[in-house]
Enzyme design. Structure first.
Site, mmCIF file in Angstrom:
data_model
loop_
_atom_site.group_PDB
_atom_site.id
_atom_site.type_symbol
_atom_site.label_atom_id
_atom_site.label_comp_id
_atom_site.label_asym_id
_atom_site.label_seq_id
_atom_site.Cartn_x
_atom_site.Cartn_y
_atom_site.Cartn_z
ATOM 1 N N CYS A 1 37.198 8.626 7.124
ATOM 2 C CA CYS A 1 37.982 9.803 7.461
ATOM 3 C C CYS A 1 38.615 9.521 8.813
ATOM 4 C CB CYS A 1 37.132 11.076 7.464
ATOM 5 S SG CYS A 1 35.961 11.158 8.824
ATOM 6 N N HIS B 1 41.307 18.403 14.671
ATOM 7 C CA HIS B 1 40.622 18.199 13.383
ATOM 8 C C HIS B 1 40.310 19.580 12.814
ATOM 9 C CE1 HIS B 1 37.576 17.058 10.456
ATOM 10 N NE2 HIS B 1 37.863 15.780 10.651
#
Length: 675
Positions: free
Chosen positions: A447, A599
């Protein structure tokens, strides 16, 4: 074989957390509704005797109770979703499987409504179906089967004339078939299994209850690092023991029996496998946090104070202990072992004091107040002196051993860091070697913050080499390794995959560059800058993010925002450095050289872009306040672990960062100063 089984257990343990997370809400409704109908609270607040208030109290109790009455189907749905990466089709399949299983078992065994009404027969009415009573275990089995069907058939292809039923539509069909087949062996063998569980639990408690509760607390605590404690305690909470409630139903499991006895307003006999957590979580671990803070180096105490205070409050209020436990687990395993022994002793002590306390979620003050103080059905006040003694024991032991053995608990770490001289182009090759080579890689993923690798043999992984190559942290969960390389993790993963496929054979062909490192060196010598809030919401300390990569500042320092809206705007003038393919995160660089990661939410990478609309692309110039991202906040709330959004400065490198504002902020408010 064992490693694969262990990995599956970890996944099941994590999946169990979804249905378990519902229980606090149910417990709150049930406990308050029950308390408002009790004489103790009515004597203090006579006005709640009013008919309207009592009707509301009964509805609250009923609303909470209905969740506990239907835990089996809730666990079936929750486990299915948890093991199928959150896909709702798995939940539909689980529901289909659950009703098919119960209807088929009921008809096969000839269960009538009259038989189901007699609890002694082992039958019950489940969603109105007279059937065999399989309880939460039956739900877990169905949930796991539904997830298996989903993972096996979600992308199946069929002939064109059956094309409508291909893909995900095929999953509930297969689940109905599998559940129908499963019903026959379940109907035959489950009565023996349930009888065996009852005999085991009764024999365990009859032989030496004190030893049983001690071992339960001790083993459960030791399993936390492996993520298996949810599986271990499930039989004790949901299957062991039996109680016939006021409605004539047989209730199994320490937690369920405790809740039913609260509802029935009878003397408590349950709680033996829950109550030992209260002295540890409310008193012991906060005292350990104080010891860790006081033994930290002077120059680090300010940072450690924030970490420990947050962890201590979390443990005290909610009973969530991992933020504190993981701060010393790996650097001082001896402390964790002693912590596990003390946890087991706490269960033993409260059992010997003849207390009966329980909870819906964990042993924090919230559950202690709702299910201990308010019902007032046991000597709950004895927890306080026991807890104070535990606080003293934890503080003395932790402080003494940390100093004696120089454990590198937070704030005591050595500052010397070995720098990597590896060229960026060589990094994918070096990381692959550190992971044990191509033959050791079972599954490779990444990720925006971490490289996620499932390996065949963890012993072949050189953790220290990964750190020397630039990983700010390496997490090990079974055979799953997570190396925190920051925003270049996806580049590393891409190149590693290309190397393993034979498409890249030399460092010159890799895509990882040194540009970021060169810029970082220049920025370190330059001035700082201001970061403005990109999202409207509540600013909280980054240590409160329930993800160690962010809370332990492996990516860098910063803040987190609990968003009120789904609009994300530019926090400064600068350039877009990275947009992750799944749209959940974006990397920016200001004109002052501040590299910032936004994020949105946690584990949102799994949503594969659903709910996110990116309004910019890589290398776009941006100005303060310019819209960057539109987010469907309701969708994220429903499908992600959390909406909390870390905003991280990833290139401090010797500079300092100051949080300018906590609490409510609007877009454009100053939130971070880098200097």
């Amino acid at each position: 074989m064992w490693k694969k089984f262990f990995g599956q257990l970890q996944r099941i343990g994590k999946a169990l957390m979804l249905p378990v997370a519902i229980l606090p809400a149910a417990g709150l409704l049930l406990a308050l509704g029950n308390a408002f109908q009790g004489d103790a609270l009515q004597s203090l607040m006579p006005f709640i005797k009013a008919e309207g208030f009592q009707n509301v109290a009964k509805m609250m109790e009923g609303a909470g109770g209905i969740i506990f009455d239907n835990l089996a189907i809730i666990f079936a749905l929750g486990v299915a979703i948890g093991l199928a990466s959150g896909d709702g089709v798995a939940a539909i399949a689980a529901f289909v499987g659950f009703i098919v299983l119960n209807k088929t078992m009921g008809m096969f065994l000839g269960v009538t409504p009259e038989k189901a009404a007699d609890a002694a027969t082992g039958f019950a009415n489940v969603l109105g179906i007279p059937t065999l009573q399989t309880g939460v275990f039956g739900g877990i089995i169905i949930g796991a089967l539904a997830a298996w069907c989903y993972n096996k058939f979600y992308n199946i292809s069929l002939p064109s004339y059956l094309g409508f039923f291909a893909g995900k539509r095929f999953v509930p069909i297969m689940m109905a078939t599998c559940s129908f087949i499963l019903a026959f062996p379940m109907a035959i063998i489950w009565p023996s299994i349930q009888g065996g569980l009852n005999a085991f639990s009764e024999g365990l408690l009859a032989s030496n209850t004190g030893l049983a509760v001690f071992l339960f607390g001790f083993i459960k605590r030791l399993l936390i690092p492996f993520g298996l404690h949810h599986i271990f305690h499930a039989p004790f909470w949901f299957e062991f023991g039996s109680y016939k409630n006021a409605a004539g139903q047989i209730i199994h499991g320490d937690q369920r029996i405790f809740i039913e006895q609260i509802r029935d307003n009878v003397p408590l006999t349950a709680g033996k496998f829950m109550q030992g957590e209260f002295p540890v979580m409310m008193f012991g671990l906060p005292a350990a946090a104080l010891a860790i803070y006081q033994t930290a180096k002077k120059e680090n105490k300010k940072v450690v104070a924030g970490l420990m205070l947050s962890g201590a409050l979390t443990s005290f209020l909610t009973g969530i202990t991992e933020p504190l436990e993981f701060s010393f687990l790996f650097v001082a395993p001896l402390l964790f072992f002693i912590h596990a022994v003390l946890d087991g002793l706490s269960f033993l002590i409260l059992y010997l004091l003849d207390l009966h306390l329980g909870y819906t979620f964990s042993g924090g003050f919230i559950d202690f107040f709702l299910l201990g103080i308010l019902p007032n059905k046991t000597q709950w006040w004895l927890v306080i002196p026991v807890g104070l003694v535990y606080a003293a024991i934890y503080y003395i032991i932790f402080r003494f051993l940390i100093v004696k053995f120089n454990f590198k608990t937070p704030g005591r770490e050595d500052k010397e860091v070995k720098s990597s001289n590896v060229a960026a182009s060589e990094l994918p090759f070096k990381v692959l070697d550190a992971m044990g080579g191509k033959a050791n890689i079972k599954h490779l993923d990444a990720c925006i913050t971490r490289l996620r690798v499932e390996v065949n043999d963890k012993a072949k992984v050189d953790v220290q080499e990964l750190k020397d190559l630039g990983a700010s942290g390496v997490l090990e969960v079974g055979n799953n390794m997570q190396a925190i390389f920051g925003p270049k993790s996806d580049q590393i993963k891409h190149d590693m995959q290309q190397i393993m496929d034979g498409k890249i054979t030399s460092p010159e062909e890799t895509t990882v560059t040194e540009e970021g490192d060169k810029e970082t060196a220049e920025i370190a010598a330059a001035g700082g800058g201001v970061v403005y809030a990109p999202i409207k919401g509540e600013v909280v300390d980054i240590s409160e993010v329930p993800d160690k990569v962010f809370s332990e500042k492996m990516m860098g320092d910063g803040i987190a925002i609990k968003p009120e809206t789904g609009e994300v705007v530019a926090p400064f003038d600068g350039v877009v450095k990275m947009v992750f393919p799944t749209k959940h995160a974006i990397g920016l660089e200001s004109k002052d050289g501040i590299e910032l990661l936004i994020h949105f939410g946690l584990e949102t990478v799994k949503l594969e872009g659903k709910g996110f609309d990116i309004l910019v692309k890589e290398n776009d110039n941006i100005v303060l306040g310019q819209p960057l991202m539109k987010v469907d906040l309701d969708y994220i709330k429903e499908h992600a672990d959390s909406t909390i959004t870390p905003i991280v400065v990833t290139n401090l490198n010797g500079r300092t960062m100051e949080v300018l504002q906590h609490g409510e902020v609007k877009q454009g408010d100053k939130v971070i100063l880098v200097k």
